[in-house]
Design a protein around this motif. Sequence first.
Motif: not given
Length: 301
Positions: A234-245
Amino acid sequence: MEYCVLGKNIDKSYGAKKVLDHVDIHVPMNSIYGLIGPNGAGKSTLLKCIMNLIRFEDGNIQVLDNSAGMGKYELNRTGSLIEYPCFYDDLTGKENLLLHSRYMGYYDKKRIDEVLHEVDLTRADQKKVKNYSMGMRQRLAIARAILIKPELLILDEPINALDPEGIKKMRELFIKLNEKQGTTIIISSHILSEMDYLASDIGIMNNGKIIKEKPLEEIHKENKDKIVARVDDISKASILLEERGIQDFKIMDDGQIHIFDLTYDTSCYAELFVQNQLKLYQIDVVKKTLEEYFFEVVGGN
């Protein structure tokens, strides 16, 4: 807006127990108004007050343009089913409807055959009501309520005791009455999924109050669809979403991610997660239901 039923500050108590507490209700003309709430919320009591079956201590109810409420003229334009339906058990279904038509001054024998057909009781019209199942009694009660082609139809838990096929048929019947005859319908229910199919307007009742009234279309517009994803990190997925804006998402306690930003479809999100070595167990578009909205309003789990 023109209202078929308009209630203001309605109070009703039984002894020390306040059952209706300054209730306001606004039922638009030609609507299907779903009155939803848990058992004991005061739904049946409110409907009885509208029908003038019980007296309330304070407030005012306007029915069919009559500011004095439900009188004889309004009763002749209203059909109702409130709580357990009573019949003459030693008479047939057809005979019960004939008696009701005489009582209401509605002399149209063909109409009796029509309503029996509409509720799927034609083959049982000569059967004594004491031999009816609970579902058949309920359908006969609906037939009696719609017999006079009412302008206002008040139904308290009308799909109780009906099987899934019966529920579907009654839903189609209520929609037809509303669309073809212009009948305004008030339906109380705690089966929220059915109201999601049927109602045009919703009133949410809890603890003797109507705490929210809204057109169902507005509820659906305000409560956005979401993408539900389940991944192994979940943590990695959250970071990926934030990086995508993408900021409009929520991490749930059960390990799901609820994404409210629908700029991208599910395939784009799936590609984002999988290409970054996440295991994707689930991804779907989920429509927010009336049930979810109800629990948000009443504060339940």
